[in-house]
Design a protein around this motif. Structure first.
Motif, PDB file in Angstrom:
ATOM      1  N   ALA A   1      32.965 -33.608  28.682  1.00  0.00           N
ATOM      2  CA  ALA A   1      32.318 -33.081  27.484  1.00  0.00           C
ATOM      3  C   ALA A   1      31.997 -31.610  27.664  1.00  0.00           C
ATOM      4  N   GLY A   2      31.591 -31.242  28.885  1.00  0.00           N
ATOM      5  CA  GLY A   2      31.290 -29.848  29.162  1.00  0.00           C
ATOM      6  C   GLY A   2      32.504 -28.959  29.037  1.00  0.00           C
ATOM      7  N   LEU A   3      33.685 -29.547  29.126  1.00  0.00           N
ATOM      8  CA  LEU A   3      34.909 -28.753  29.061  1.00  0.00           C
ATOM      9  C   LEU A   3      35.436 -28.616  27.636  1.00  0.00           C
ATOM     10  N   GLY A   4      34.735 -29.175  26.667  1.00  0.00           N
ATOM     11  CA  GLY A   4      35.076 -28.870  25.283  1.00  0.00           C
ATOM     12  C   GLY A   4      35.800 -29.958  24.529  1.00  0.00           C
ATOM     13  N   VAL A   5      36.144 -29.627  23.287  1.00  0.00           N
ATOM     14  CA  VAL A   5      36.678 -30.587  22.326  1.00  0.00           C
ATOM     15  C   VAL A   5      38.079 -31.049  22.699  1.00  0.00           C
ATOM     16  N   ARG A   6      38.879 -30.114  23.255  1.00  0.00           N
ATOM     17  CA  ARG A   6      40.264 -30.442  23.548  1.00  0.00           C
ATOM     18  C   ARG A   6      40.378 -31.703  24.382  1.00  0.00           C
ATOM     19  N   TYR A   7      39.346 -31.919  25.197  1.00  0.00           N
ATOM     20  CA  TYR A   7      39.350 -33.048  26.091  1.00  0.00           C
ATOM     21  C   TYR A   7      39.573 -34.370  25.350  1.00  0.00           C
ATOM     22  N   SER A   8      38.786 -34.583  24.274  1.00  0.00           N
ATOM     23  CA  SER A   8      38.913 -35.878  23.609  1.00  0.00           C
ATOM     24  C   SER A   8      40.255 -35.991  22.892  1.00  0.00           C
ATOM     25  N   MET A   9      40.782 -34.853  22.429  1.00  0.00           N
ATOM     26  CA  MET A   9      42.093 -34.868  21.792  1.00  0.00           C
ATOM     27  C   MET A   9      43.174 -35.264  22.807  1.00  0.00           C
TER      28      MET A   9
END
Lengths: 362, 352
Positions: free
Chosen positions: A259-267
């Protein structure tokens, strides 16, 4: 680097960042693990050897050198006919399905951070199975006509994909939790099995035998057409996985880090999960829901390659070895010829129990 | 709510609470009687209450139509209604007990491999000895259910994972898939067993005569008596093994009696009806919602609820796909799996 024993990983949560220096090539970076690479190469060689051996064994035995020569384009006409036309589709189906299931299992296990999250337990294979049985048993009616026109493989693929998405959305609650995902998967799986059972009850007995053989996972009577679809499908998906997986280092570090690494992660995570589901779907469409390969292969690969998490390439190779080996056993070593799924279940059931007992011993 | 250890009530509760529970039990009994009546009247041929009554009591006479009704009621409707009630009670009580003994809200006799053990045994029996009558393979089903249940129960109570819902569910799943594949292997080599299996496998209370129902009922009765004797101990076991031991519970004895009771109940019900999953899980949760965590109340509620659910599913199954029938087991699964998913979603099960 302090290496955790495989047993320490069984609940998946405590994979630690590796301290091995990374290698960077432009935008791509990875950790160079000579042992893992060596093991993967060895496994690939073993898989190829077993592949050739499996082609050679049969009512008309052919020696290993002749098999290799024929595959590479040589050999006489009889050999070419027997190998390329008769035996190749089955062996190739085993190879492709094994790789697809192994990689699919490695992805789902990594994403759920739980070694028990495999496509079979998440209900993907039983969803594909329900649709396929529907196709085999129901004739007549608009629904059947539509399904018939797309074909068994495509229908099974759609069933697997649909079930996978259903499980994912049902398990979504401010994020995906591996535990919830598995339990939801088990319950969706039960619904699909209930539907399958009902279809079998209402069907004609001849269709039932066909559906039943398909339901346990079988490589019998593959044609080049079926294998071609599975082969290209798997290849495209593997390339996609490869492209995305490099960007997905936080896969194993837990939701907070990611989560700390941003939105792209969940995508990226959703894309990988989609690839995993599609790989499982392709495998099921080619061979039926062969049980446990996707569960066992990544765990075995992880232990052999001494990785903290399931390694993708090695998992695929172990999957191929498992499936081709099991098929060989199912065809030759048993008194009656059985579908390959019976053998993989005979290996996989005890292995699952072993994982559980081992996890509990900690 | 009731799955945490902190909310144990005082044994017995207040007089007010006790009265409410007795009334609730009475209401459930009335619902069960109503469902029983409906089960006798509803079906491919709908009967009026007067006709049912006549069919049950009248002596044979020459009237063609009445003889027919008598035949339908006595040979079709009564056996399946009795079996649904008996098996429903057994599955409900078995489910509640297994949750009590494992301290595991996910436990269900169907998820524990009991079903697949019974299936495998039935198929093997048919393939090996050529059984054709349910009365013959009921014993095999019983044996298979018992062995598989004990294996899964044992596996999931080893070491630290004991009491972890996931361990139990997965041990059950592992054994189930393994046995399912073995069952298929047998069924594919023997067409007679394949045909018998697919009907038995759906889970149905129809088509079984009293020659099967009586022995099954006898086993279930023994299971129920054992279950009742062990209820106070279950309450104490839920306080934790150490506390229970301190309060004078013989833990090993109580567990053994519990496992025997659960196996008798689930094994006998499965042997007669085929695999019916989720019913014990569902009714145990509803019962806990209604009564709170005191097993002396929870278990009777679960038994009555189990009978009501199985009866209603059977009745609905006769109505929805006319002129065919949908097996009760399929309906229970279609109802139970979403229920289970909802419990998961609401966070009822914690990863221990």
């Amino acid at each position: 680097m302090k290496r955790n024993g495989p047993g320490a990983k069984v609940n998946g949560a405590d994979a630690r960042p590796s301290l091995t220096p990374g290698v960077r090539l432009g935008r791509v970076s990875f950790v160079w693990r000579p042992w893992t690479a060596g093991v993967t190469l060895l496994l690939a060689a073993a898989a190829f050897l077993l592949f050739c051996l499996s082609i050679g064994v049969g009512d008309f035995p052919i020696g290993l050198p002749r098999v290799v020569a024929t595959i590479l384009g040589g050999g006489d006409r009889v050999d070419q006919f027997v190998i390329m036309d008769l035996r190749m589709p089955r062996a190739l189906a085993g190879l492709v399905v094994g790789v697809a299931l192994g990689v699919s299992g490695a992805l789902t296990q990594s994403l759920a951070r739980n070694p028990l999250a495999s496509p079979d337990i998440l209900g993907i294979t039983s969803g594909a199975g329900a649709v396929a049985v529907f196709l085999v048993t129901v004739s007549g009616g608009t629904a059947a006509a539509v399904v018939n026109s797309v074909g068994l493989s495509a229908a099974a693929l759609a069933g697997g994909l649909g079930t996978g998405l259903l499980v994912y959305f049902l398990a979504w609650r401010r994020g995906i939790d591996g535990f919830r995902l598995i339990l939801i998967g088990i319950s969706v799986s039960a619904v699909m099995q209930a539907i399958t059972t009902w279809l079998l009850v209402t069907a004609d007995i001849r269709d039932v035998a066909r559906a039943q053989a398909w339901l346990v996972g079988s490589l019998d009577n593959r044609s080049w057409d079926e294998v071609r679809v599975a082969f290209w499908g798997t290849l495209v998906l593997l390339v996609a996985v490869l492209c995305v997986a490099f960007q997905f280092k936080p896969m194993h570090f837990g939701d907070e880090v990611a989560a700390g690494l941003g939105v792209r992660y969940s995508m990226v995570r959703a894309v990988l999960l989609l690839c995993a589901v599609l790989l499982a779907g392709v495998a099921v469409s080619a061979a039926g829901p062969v049980p446990f390969v996707a569960l066992v292969a990544p765990q075995v690969a992880m232990r052999l390659a001494r990785c903290p998490t399931p390694p993708l390439a090695a998992s695929g190779m172990v999957g191929a070895l498992l499936l081709i080996g099991s098929d060989l056993v199912a065809r030759t070593a048993l008194p009656v010829s059985l579908p390959v799924g019976v053998v993989t279940a005979a290996i996989g059931g005890p292995f699952l129990v072993y994982l559980l007992v081992r996890a509990n011993r900690r | 709510m009731a799955t945490t250890a902190v909310e144990r009530p005082l044994p017995g509760g207040t007089t007010e609470a006790r009265r409410r529970r007795v009334v609730g039990l009475g209401v459930l009994a009335v619902i069960l009687v109503a469902a029983t009546a409906a089960s006798l009247a509803v079906g491919a041929r709908a009967l009026s209450p007067a006709e049912v009554w006549h069919g049950l009591l009248a002596a044979p006479d020459s009237d063609q139509r009445l003889t027919e009704i008598r035949l339908i009621v006595r040979t079709v409707r009564v056996p399946r209604t009795v079996l649904a009630v008996v098996a429903g009670i057994a599955l409900g009580v078995g489910g509640a007990l297994i949750q009590g003994y494992t301290r595991n809200p996910i436990a269900d006799t169907g998820l524990l491999g009991v079903n697949s053990g019974a299936s495998f045994a039935v198929v093997s029996g048919i393939a090996l000895f050529g059984f054709t009558n349910p009365f013959q393979y009921v014993w095999f089903a019983f044996l298979g259910a018992a062995v598989a249940g004990v294996v899964v129960f044992g596996l999931s109570s080893i070491g630290r994972g004991a009491g972890n819902p996931l361990t139990l569910a997965l041990a059950g799943q592992g054994v189930t898939v393994f046995l399912a594949a073995m069952t298929t292997a047998v069924a594919l080599t023997d067409k007679a067993s394949l045909n018998a299996l697919r009907f038995w496998n759906a889970g149905s209370v129809a088509g079984v005569g009293f020659d099967v129902i009586w022995p099954v009922t006898a086993f279930i009765a023994i299971g129920l008596v054992l279950a009742l004797t062990t209820l106070p101990a279950v309450n104490l076991l839920n306080l934790g093994d150490d506390v229970a031991r301190g309060l004078g519970v013989n833990i090993a004895l109580s567990r053994t009696v519990g496992i025997v009771a659960i196996t008798l109940l689930a094994g006998a019900a499965t042997a007669a009806c085929g695999p019916i999953a989720f019913i014990g899980l569902m009714v145990a949760h509803v019962a806990r919602y209604l009564t709170g965590p005191d097993y002396r109340w929870l278990v009777p509620y679960a038994g009555l609820l189990g009978a009501v659910v199985l009866l209603v599913c059977d009745i609905v199954g006769r109505l929805v796909v006319r002129p065919g029938e949908l097996d009760a087991g399929v309906l229970v699964a279609l109802l139970g799996a979403p229920f289970f998913a909802a419990l998961v979603w609401r966070g009822k099960f914690k990863n221990a």
